[in-house]
Design a protein around this motif. Structure first.
Motif, PDB file in Angstrom:
ATOM      1  N   HIS A  61     -13.925  49.025 -15.796  1.00 27.18           N
ATOM      2  CA  HIS A  61     -15.005  49.974 -16.032  1.00 27.18           C
ATOM      3  C   HIS A  61     -16.181  49.336 -16.769  1.00 27.18           C
ATOM      4  O   HIS A  61     -17.152  50.019 -17.085  1.00 27.18           O
ATOM      5  N   SER A  62     -16.054  48.033 -17.032  1.00 26.91           N
ATOM      6  CA  SER A  62     -17.164  47.347 -17.694  1.00 26.91           C
ATOM      7  C   SER A  62     -18.346  47.236 -16.731  1.00 26.91           C
ATOM      8  O   SER A  62     -18.170  47.167 -15.514  1.00 26.91           O
ATOM      9  N   ASN A  63     -19.524  47.220 -17.285  1.00 30.66           N
ATOM     10  CA  ASN A  63     -20.741  47.184 -16.450  1.00 30.66           C
ATOM     11  C   ASN A  63     -20.770  45.973 -15.528  1.00 30.66           C
ATOM     12  O   ASN A  63     -21.151  46.078 -14.358  1.00 30.66           O
ATOM     13  N   ILE A  64     -20.359  44.810 -16.046  1.00 33.81           N
ATOM     14  CA  ILE A  64     -20.467  43.586 -15.260  1.00 33.81           C
ATOM     15  C   ILE A  64     -19.554  43.613 -14.033  1.00 33.81           C
ATOM     16  O   ILE A  64     -19.942  43.193 -12.941  1.00 33.81           O
ATOM     17  N   ILE A  65     -18.338  44.133 -14.199  1.00 31.60           N
ATOM     18  CA  ILE A  65     -17.393  44.181 -13.080  1.00 31.60           C
ATOM     19  C   ILE A  65     -17.860  45.192 -12.038  1.00 31.60           C
ATOM     20  O   ILE A  65     -17.833  44.923 -10.828  1.00 31.60           O
ATOM     21  N   GLN A  66     -18.321  46.355 -12.494  1.00 39.64           N
ATOM     22  CA  GLN A  66     -18.808  47.364 -11.544  1.00 39.64           C
ATOM     23  C   GLN A  66     -20.064  46.868 -10.825  1.00 39.64           C
ATOM     24  O   GLN A  66     -20.254  47.130  -9.635  1.00 39.64           O
ATOM     25  N   PHE A  67     -20.893  46.137 -11.543  1.00 43.09           N
ATOM     26  CA  PHE A  67     -22.110  45.556 -10.971  1.00 43.09           C
ATOM     27  C   PHE A  67     -21.748  44.585  -9.847  1.00 43.09           C
ATOM     28  O   PHE A  67     -22.295  44.655  -8.732  1.00 43.09           O
ATOM     29  N   PHE A  68     -20.801  43.692 -10.127  1.00 40.93           N
ATOM     30  CA  PHE A  68     -20.391  42.704  -9.131  1.00 40.93           C
ATOM     31  C   PHE A  68     -19.685  43.351  -7.941  1.00 40.93           C
ATOM     32  O   PHE A  68     -19.879  42.950  -6.798  1.00 40.93           O
ATOM     33  N   ASN A  69     -18.840  44.319  -8.208  1.00 36.95           N
ATOM     34  CA  ASN A  69     -18.126  44.995  -7.114  1.00 36.95           C
ATOM     35  C   ASN A  69     -19.104  45.682  -6.166  1.00 36.95           C
ATOM     36  O   ASN A  69     -18.932  45.651  -4.944  1.00 36.95           O
ATOM     37  N   GLU A  70     -20.124  46.314  -6.734  1.00 34.63           N
ATOM     38  CA  GLU A  70     -21.128  46.994  -5.907  1.00 34.63           C
ATOM     39  C   GLU A  70     -21.909  45.992  -5.059  1.00 34.63           C
ATOM     40  O   GLU A  70     -22.279  46.281  -3.918  1.00 34.63           O
ATOM     41  N   LEU A  71     -22.112  44.784  -5.598  1.00 34.75           N
ATOM     42  CA  LEU A  71     -22.846  43.751  -4.854  1.00 34.75           C
ATOM     43  C   LEU A  71     -21.953  43.008  -3.860  1.00 34.75           C
ATOM     44  O   LEU A  71     -22.444  42.231  -3.048  1.00 34.75           O
ATOM     45  N   GLY A  72     -20.634  43.228  -3.944  1.00 34.97           N
ATOM     46  CA  GLY A  72     -19.713  42.559  -3.031  1.00 34.97           C
ATOM     47  C   GLY A  72     -19.377  41.138  -3.433  1.00 34.97           C
ATOM     48  O   GLY A  72     -19.014  40.310  -2.579  1.00 34.97           O
ATOM     49  N   VAL A  73     -19.489  40.825  -4.738  1.00 33.86           N
ATOM     50  CA  VAL A  73     -19.151  39.488  -5.235  1.00 33.86           C
ATOM     51  C   VAL A  73     -17.639  39.415  -5.465  1.00 33.86           C
ATOM     52  O   VAL A  73     -17.065  40.258  -6.153  1.00 33.86           O
ATOM     53  N   LYS A  74     -16.978  38.413  -4.893  1.00 33.89           N
ATOM     54  CA  LYS A  74     -15.528  38.251  -5.079  1.00 33.89           C
ATOM     55  C   LYS A  74     -15.243  37.748  -6.486  1.00 33.89           C
ATOM     56  O   LYS A  74     -15.832  36.762  -6.934  1.00 33.89           O
ATOM     57  N   LEU A  75     -14.314  38.417  -7.163  1.00 34.06           N
ATOM     58  CA  LEU A  75     -14.019  38.090  -8.554  1.00 34.06           C
ATOM     59  C   LEU A  75     -12.619  37.504  -8.731  1.00 34.06           C
ATOM     60  O   LEU A  75     -12.128  37.427  -9.857  1.00 34.06           O
ATOM     61  N   ASP A  76     -12.006  37.075  -7.639  1.00 36.67           N
ATOM     62  CA  ASP A  76     -10.631  36.569  -7.713  1.00 36.67           C
ATOM     63  C   ASP A  76     -10.499  35.400  -8.694  1.00 36.67           C
ATOM     64  O   ASP A  76      -9.540  35.331  -9.473  1.00 36.67           O
ATOM     65  N   LEU A  77     -11.458  34.473  -8.663  1.00 36.06           N
ATOM     66  CA  LEU A  77     -11.397  33.318  -9.556  1.00 36.06           C
ATOM     67  C   LEU A  77     -11.546  33.754 -11.015  1.00 36.06           C
ATOM     68  O   LEU A  77     -10.864  33.227 -11.905  1.00 36.06           O
ATOM     69  N   PHE A  78     -12.422  34.727 -11.251  1.00 35.78           N
ATOM     70  CA  PHE A  78     -12.590  35.252 -12.608  1.00 35.78           C
ATOM     71  C   PHE A  78     -11.281  35.856 -13.115  1.00 35.78           C
ATOM     72  O   PHE A  78     -10.881  35.629 -14.270  1.00 35.78           O
ATOM     73  N   TYR A  79     -10.592  36.612 -12.260  1.00 33.72           N
ATOM     74  CA  TYR A  79      -9.312  37.207 -12.674  1.00 33.72           C
ATOM     75  C   TYR A  79      -8.270  36.124 -12.969  1.00 33.72           C
ATOM     76  O   TYR A  79      -7.451  36.262 -13.880  1.00 33.72           O
ATOM     77  N   ALA A 133     -34.630  39.529 -15.728  1.00 34.99           N
ATOM     78  CA  ALA A 133     -34.223  39.907 -17.091  1.00 34.99           C
ATOM     79  C   ALA A 133     -34.154  41.429 -17.248  1.00 34.99           C
ATOM     80  O   ALA A 133     -33.377  41.937 -18.053  1.00 34.99           O
ATOM     81  N   GLY A 134     -34.969  42.129 -16.492  1.00 36.13           N
ATOM     82  CA  GLY A 134     -34.995  43.586 -16.624  1.00 36.13           C
ATOM     83  C   GLY A 134     -33.980  44.320 -15.770  1.00 36.13           C
ATOM     84  O   GLY A 134     -33.915  45.553 -15.801  1.00 36.13           O
ATOM     85  N   VAL A 135     -33.164  43.572 -14.997  1.00 33.35           N
ATOM     86  CA  VAL A 135     -32.186  44.211 -14.117  1.00 33.35           C
ATOM     87  C   VAL A 135     -31.091  44.892 -14.956  1.00 33.35           C
ATOM     88  O   VAL A 135     -30.564  44.300 -15.912  1.00 33.35           O
ATOM     89  N   ASP A 136     -30.817  46.102 -14.612  1.00 32.07           N
ATOM     90  CA  ASP A 136     -29.764  46.857 -15.291  1.00 32.07           C
ATOM     91  C   ASP A 136     -28.407  46.412 -14.721  1.00 32.07           C
ATOM     92  O   ASP A 136     -28.071  46.733 -13.579  1.00 32.07           O
ATOM     93  N   ILE A 137     -27.634  45.648 -15.511  1.00 26.15           N
ATOM     94  CA  ILE A 137     -26.337  45.159 -15.037  1.00 26.15           C
ATOM     95  C   ILE A 137     -25.303  46.265 -15.227  1.00 26.15           C
ATOM     96  O   ILE A 137     -24.601  46.355 -16.246  1.00 26.15           O
ATOM     97  N   SER A 138     -25.230  47.135 -14.235  1.00 33.90           N
ATOM     98  CA  SER A 138     -24.286  48.262 -14.247  1.00 33.90           C
ATOM     99  C   SER A 138     -24.131  48.736 -12.812  1.00 33.90           C
ATOM    100  O   SER A 138     -24.822  48.263 -11.900  1.00 33.90           O
ATOM    101  N   LEU A 139     -23.239  49.657 -12.598  1.00 32.47           N
ATOM    102  CA  LEU A 139     -23.023  50.206 -11.258  1.00 32.47           C
ATOM    103  C   LEU A 139     -24.294  50.869 -10.740  1.00 32.47           C
ATOM    104  O   LEU A 139     -24.719  50.621  -9.610  1.00 32.47           O
TER     105      LEU A 139
END
Length: 553
Positions: A85-103, A187-193
């Motif tokens: 539920h963190s902003n960064i994870i929801q942000f990446f999921n919405e953009l379709g960025v694979k986070l397997d390596l991060f996990y 810099a002004g991009v809102d990093i959230s879902l």
């Protein structure tokens, strides 16, 4: 046995949950050969795989009680819900960025820290300082070790923190790295879902590229060097073994998608940590959950058989379950009544009924060859035999009614993630004669089920096929709907099938775990599992015939 002894209120052969059953596990744990392999750090077997109630948690408990250096990680304590539920994870999921390596990096860090806590007894900041002083001696002039040590210097002052705090620290650092990579332009991009949803397609593509670079830049190589450093310097004593034990992964500690990717990352890191010879990560996993993990995370080139070497599958034989019941009866009677050896056959009927076997055979035939099933059936018998010295066939048959209802409820709960509408789907076989054929399930029954589950959760494959039956212009036939239902009921263990007249009946908990669509179409005969027949009002055709012959005589 003294016939004056009567069954008291509250007598049980154990509890269905391993945590509540510790008292019995300490005295009559039954080892069917897996403990030695799991304790052997040279053996790759590290994933305890079994269905609900097969004894996974009991094995985890036994390992923790037998070894000197072990810790148990509970996923509920890792705060994965904070992560997803963190902003960064929801942000990446919405953009379709694979986070397997991060996990994977998250797991490697968490497991490394857990092992360091075990090895150096890190409980507070003072312990942590002593450890940091020690590691400076490891590097000397070795540049590779120097790179690895930079990891310890970066994170070392926080190694003593709790696991959930470690995860929050890592996620915060990851967020800062992403912001740095995006630079002044974004810099002004809102990093959230919500922020991701409001980006233009062009900006999404560019940010996705930059975000992917951040994930790819995670220093997996440096962490490999960390493992080498630990193997050479921290865990060099070949006489000492260290175990991190992970259980309760089947609980609701995260949403399904996150849970699947997190578990897949854990499996990969379990393999990676074999670089430290004196260390073993042992994980308990339910069969259906591993199926779900592989289904949801399957990528190009995925080969499931590559994981076979790491899996220790729990398989019980009928004789092993009989021995388990016998040892528990002996222990319970020794505690409550007499030091004299009392066996299962002293309390339960030891004579055959209806041409079958003993009470032990009868009970085990109504299980999926799992200890929990057998213990639950025996407990139901004791509940109805209070004040009697023994359990009769009449009591056993009455107990079967309660047991069967409870097992069907448990089955629905066990498979809720795969088959959310299983409660309704099971009803398709209610009241049928046993065995039966595909033609025994009429089109009217199928249509009734289709109406019942039409608005159900589309994660359930039966819901999808039933909707298609009524979809405008659909060419889905009643036969295809029936095949999908049979595949589902076979998978969960409700039915066993015979493909041809020359075959024997196969069951998912004993033989192959799934049916193919082709096999489902060719099914010659179907049986409902004995465990569920009472609850589903299934009539045994053979038994009815035998009783009819006796009445004629």
């Amino acid at each position: 046995m003294n016939n004056d002894i009567v069954i008291k209120k509250g007598i049980r052969l154990g509890e269905l949950d391993a945590e509540a059953d510790v008292g019995m596990l300490d005295y009559c744990f039954y080892d069917n050969g897996q403990i030695e392999d799991l304790l052997d750090v040279s053996s790759p077997r590290s994933i305890i795989l079994g269905r609900t109630g097969s004894g996974k948690s009991a094995l985890i408990y036994k390992i923790s009680s037998e070894v000197e250096h072990s810790s148990i990680l509970d996923p509920n304590d890792i705060s994965v819900r904070f992560l997803e539920h963190s902003n960064i994870i929801q942000f990446f999921n919405e953009l379709g960025v694979k986070l397997d390596l991060f996990y994977r990096i998250l797991w490697r860090h968490l497991l490394t820290v857990e092992l360091l806590k075990l090895r150096y007894n890190l409980r507070n900041e003072s312990d942590n300082d002593s450890f940091l002083s020690r590691i400076n001696e490891w590097a000397q002039r070795d540049t590779v070790k120097q790179r690895a040590l930079s990891y310890f210097r970066e994170w070392g002052d926080r190694f003593w923190l709790e696991t959930d705090e470690q995860l929050r620290e890592l996620t915060t650092k990851f967020t800062n790295d992403v912001k740095a990579k995006l630079g002044a332009k974004y810099a002004g991009v809102d990093i959230s879902l919500e922020g991701a949803k409001h980006l233009s397609d062009e900006v999404k593509v560019e940010i996705r590229s930059l975000a992917t670079q951040v994930v790819s830049a995670i220093q997996i190589k440096r962490l490999n060097e960390v493992l080498d450093l630990l193997a050479d310097n921290a865990f060099e004593d070949k006489q000492k073994r260290y175990y991190v034990l992970i259980d309760k992964l089947d609980e609701d500690w995260a949403e399904t998608e996150t849970r699947c990717r997190f578990i897949r990352a854990l499996i990969e890191e379990t393999k990676a940590l074999r670089k430290i010879p004196q260390v073993k990560i042992v994980t308990a996993l339910r069969v259906d959950l591993l199926d779900l993990v592989f289904d949801r995370t399957r990528d190009s080139g995925f080969q499931e058989e590559k994981y076979d070497a790491y899996i220790s599958k729990i398989i019980w034989t009928k004789n092993e379950l009989k021995e388990l019941l016998d040892s528990r009866v002996n222990e319970v009677y020794k505690r409550q009544y007499t030091s004299q050896g009392v066996h299962f056959s002293d309390i339960f009927p030891n004579t055959a009924k209806h041409g079958g076997g003993t009470a032990a055979d009868y009970i085990i035939e109504r299980t999926m060859l799992r200890p929990r099933d057998a213990i639950q059936f025996a407990n139901e018998c004791f509940l109805l035999a209070i004040g009697r010295p023994r359990i009769s066939w009449r009591v056993l048959n009455a107990a079967e009614s309660n047991y069967s209802q409870k097992r069907i409820k448990s089955l629905k709960e066990e498979w809720a993630e795969f088959y959310p509408c299983l409660e309704s789907t099971i009803e398709i076989v209610r009241g049928l004669d046993n065995p039966f054929t595909r033609s025994s399930i009429s089109n009217e029954r199928l249509e009734g089920l289709a109406e019942d589950i039409h608005d159900g959760d589309e994660k359930d494959p039966c819901v999808v096929v039933c909707r298609n039956l009524y979809a405008p212009g659909s060419k889905v036939s009643h036969s295809e709907v029936l095949s999908k239902i049979l595949i589902s009921l076979y998978h969960v263990g409700v039915v066993g099938v015979k493909i041809s007249t020359l075959d024997t009946y196969t069951w998912s908990h004993v033989d192959q775990p799934r049916l193919t669509n082709s096999e489902a179409k060719r099914v010659n005969s179907i049986k409902v599992h004995k465990m569920l027949r009472h609850a589903l009002e299934i009539k045994d055709r053979k038994l009815l015939t035998e009783m009819g012959k006796k009445n004629q005589i």
